[in-house]
Design an enzyme around this catalytic site. Structure first.
Site, PDB file in Angstrom:
ATOM      1  N   GLU A   1       0.785  -1.240   0.000  1.00  0.00           N
ATOM      2  CA  GLU A   1       0.000   0.000   0.000  1.00  0.00           C
ATOM      3  C   GLU A   1       0.817   1.290   0.000  1.00  0.00           C
ATOM      4  O   GLU A   1       0.705   2.094   0.929  1.00  0.00           O
ATOM      5  CB  GLU A   1      -0.965   0.010   1.196  1.00  0.00           C
ATOM      6  CG  GLU A   1      -2.022  -1.070   1.100  1.00  0.00           C
ATOM      7  CD  GLU A   1      -3.050  -0.985   2.214  1.00  0.00           C
ATOM      8  OE1 GLU A   1      -4.148  -1.522   2.040  1.00  0.00           O
ATOM      9  OE2 GLU A   1      -2.760  -0.375   3.278  1.00  0.00           O
TER      10      GLU A   1
ATOM     11  N   GLU B   1      -5.786  -8.226   0.149  1.00  0.00           N
ATOM     12  CA  GLU B   1      -6.518  -7.996   1.397  1.00  0.00           C
ATOM     13  C   GLU B   1      -7.996  -7.804   1.079  1.00  0.00           C
ATOM     14  O   GLU B   1      -8.353  -7.017   0.201  1.00  0.00           O
ATOM     15  CB  GLU B   1      -5.983  -6.753   2.134  1.00  0.00           C
ATOM     16  CG  GLU B   1      -4.573  -6.906   2.678  1.00  0.00           C
ATOM     17  CD  GLU B   1      -4.107  -5.674   3.448  1.00  0.00           C
ATOM     18  OE1 GLU B   1      -4.982  -4.855   3.828  1.00  0.00           O
ATOM     19  OE2 GLU B   1      -2.900  -5.531   3.672  1.00  0.00           O
TER      20      GLU B   1
END
Length: 526
Positions: free
Chosen positions: A352, A456
């Site tokens: 991320e 995720e």
């Protein structure tokens, strides 16, 4: 014959022909590396990169635990009724002349110990005593690294801990004078009443609770004890046995950059996480589980969040070339250590990164170098590149990833963290999965492009009062769609105090989150 069935069978999706046409693309390989199976993984989040929201009890023993690194404080003079302010956000004097607190009136803590701190202002400078003047004026002109003149003791009133005095190294205290300048020349021996010019009321506007805050909060001796106990008990061999027996074939293990310096990582981190990762590989081998090593926290923080172990919410990664090279070196260390282990399935170069701080140019530079260092050590490990957070083109990494054999693009899908999900009903959330996520996933699945990985996802949302049946429908919708990712998916997380975030809790309470429990699949071929 091809027919369509949905988790809500009374509604036909307009994407039928589009999905049927593109479904065949999921079997196409990228280069000569082709997965033998779809990854059904779970993240071992909160283990080797600590996060309070996953296991809050880790933070319980920290003294002054509401004053951790990155805590944002506002100081209001009880006498003047005005807030401390770094004029122009830093680079000038400190005053107390604001009736409303905003960014220039907010100070981020850098914790030295349980009572001593440094105060970082809006533009990343530090508050200090002006030693070049009369020795009592307060300025915010000091850049990193700060020193003794920029170290303050915050003394709390025992009867009201939100009332504080701020002590400077010369033994005096800050006070607000009648014409609003702030000086360091009070003896601090008055009452704690509203007529005391050295007393401030603090407002805590929040902060971070990651591994930096945890280890720096405890200090080196206590942190080592706390972390060793955590690593030895949070994830154990039986967890891998549980994973294997419930249809999970891989684990994604978040690690921090400091693991490459184990057993003596830079402060405040403590040694031992590398030994825990070694044990994970032993357990993975025993139970036939593949391992995805995920660099979750990069040097300087790639996104400013606590899960990247940012000290105060700042995002420094990518600003300097040496930061990028250091990160490449971490990947090199990990791949050289585990390259010959048969359970190494993939290496995720970074989790991320956040735009615009992590620019596309800096990210491409890093991903290219990171890929090369993985390939130097392994010809078979997949190399995962995480999409940036923020409003970006989901295909922005294709130009670089498409040319690299065995590359994978990681997309994280949550029906959370955006106001657009706040008022959605159960059915609207499910429809969003089919009508928005599925087309994007197919858009990312091309014959000559990288593989796709939902690194995720979670069966949690913002729906209030949802029933167990609602959660199961929502989980099924995600499984139906995310199962079409060409590399697979990973649930976030195995263990969590928040029940629906915990795969372990979901399985033990009969929520199907490893395969769809629906008698129908989104796309059936018969």
């Amino acid at each position: 014959m091809i027919k369509m069935a949905t988790a809500h069978s009374t509604r036909r999706h307009p994407l039928l022909c589009f999905c049927i046409f593109l479904s065949s693309m999921l079997s196409l390989s990228h280069g000569t590396l082709t997965p033998d199976f779809k990854t059904r993984a779970v993240n071992l989040g909160g283990w080797l990169v600590a996060e309070k929201w996953i296991k809050p009890s880790l933070f319980d023993g920290i003294p002054n635990k509401d004053f951790l690194d990155g805590t944002r404080l506002q100081f209001k003079s009880v006498m003047a009724g005005k807030y401390l302010c770094a004029e122009t956000g830093g680079g000038s004097i400190l005053v107390a002349n604001r009736t409303v607190a905003s960014s220039w009136e907010t100070f981020k803590l850098w914790r030295i110990n349980e009572t001593s701190y440094r105060l970082r202002v809006f533009n990343k400078l530090f508050v200090g005593v002006d030693t070049g003047g009369n020795g009592i004026d307060l300025v915010a002109i000091v850049a990193d690294p700060p020193g003794i003149s920029e170290t303050f003791e915050i003394v709390r009133n025992s009867d009201d801990p939100n009332r504080v005095r701020i002590k400077v190294p010369n033994g005096f205290f800050l006070q607000v004078n009648t014409d609003n300048p702030v000086t360091a020349d009070s003896k601090g021996d008055g009452s704690w009443g509203n007529d005391d010019e050295s007393v401030f009321i603090i407002t805590n506007t929040g902060g971070l609770h990651g591994e930096f805050q945890l280890t720096n909060g405890y200090g080196p001796v206590n942190a080592s004890q706390v972390m060793q106990e955590h690593w030895n008990t949070f994830i154990v061999e039986d967890d891998f046995k549980f994973i294997s027996s419930n249809g999970i074939n891989a684990v994604r293990i978040p690690v921090g950059w400091w693991i490459a310096s184990d057993p003596t990582p830079p402060q405040p981190y403590v040694g031992g996480s590398l030994q825990a990762l070694d044990k994970a590989f032993i357990w993975a081998q025993k139970y036939g589980i593949n391992v995805i090593i995920d660099l979750h926290a990069a040097p300087g923080s790639q996104n400013g969040y606590e899960h990247s172990s940012s000290r105060d919410g700042s995002q420094e990664w990518g600003l300097l070339d040496q930061n990028i090279q250091y990160t490449v070196n971490v990947i090199g260390f990990l791949t050289s250590r585990y390259a010959n282990n048969p359970r190494v399935y993939a290496v995720e170069l970074m989790n991320e990164p956040l735009s615009p701080g992590a620019s596309l140019d800096s990210l491409n530079k890093y991903y290219s170098a990171g890929y090369n260092v993985v390939r130097k050590n392994s010809s078979t490990a997949y190399v995962i590149m995480s999409n940036r957070l923020g409003a970006i083109d989901p295909q922005e990494l294709f130009p670089i990833a498409s040319s690299l054999e065995g590359s994978v693009i990681d997309i994280h899908y949550y029906n959370l963290f955006s106001n657009s999900f706040n008022n959605m009903s159960v059915q609207q959330n499910i429809d969003f999965i089919y009508n928005n996520r599925l087309p994007e996933l197919y858009q990312l699945t091309t014959s000559n492009g990288p593989l796709t990985f939902i690194g995720e996802w979670v069966a949690e949302w913002n729906v209030k009062g949802a029933t167990k049946e609602d959660y199961i429908k929502f989980a099924n919708a995600q499984l139906n769609v995310y199962g079409k990712a060409s590399f697979g998916w990973a649930y976030r997380t195995l263990k969590n105090v928040n029940n629906h975030w915990s795969l372990e809790w979901m399985i033990n309470n009969n929520y199907p989150v490893t395969s769809s429990s629906s008698p129908e699949s989104f796309l059936l071929i018969c």
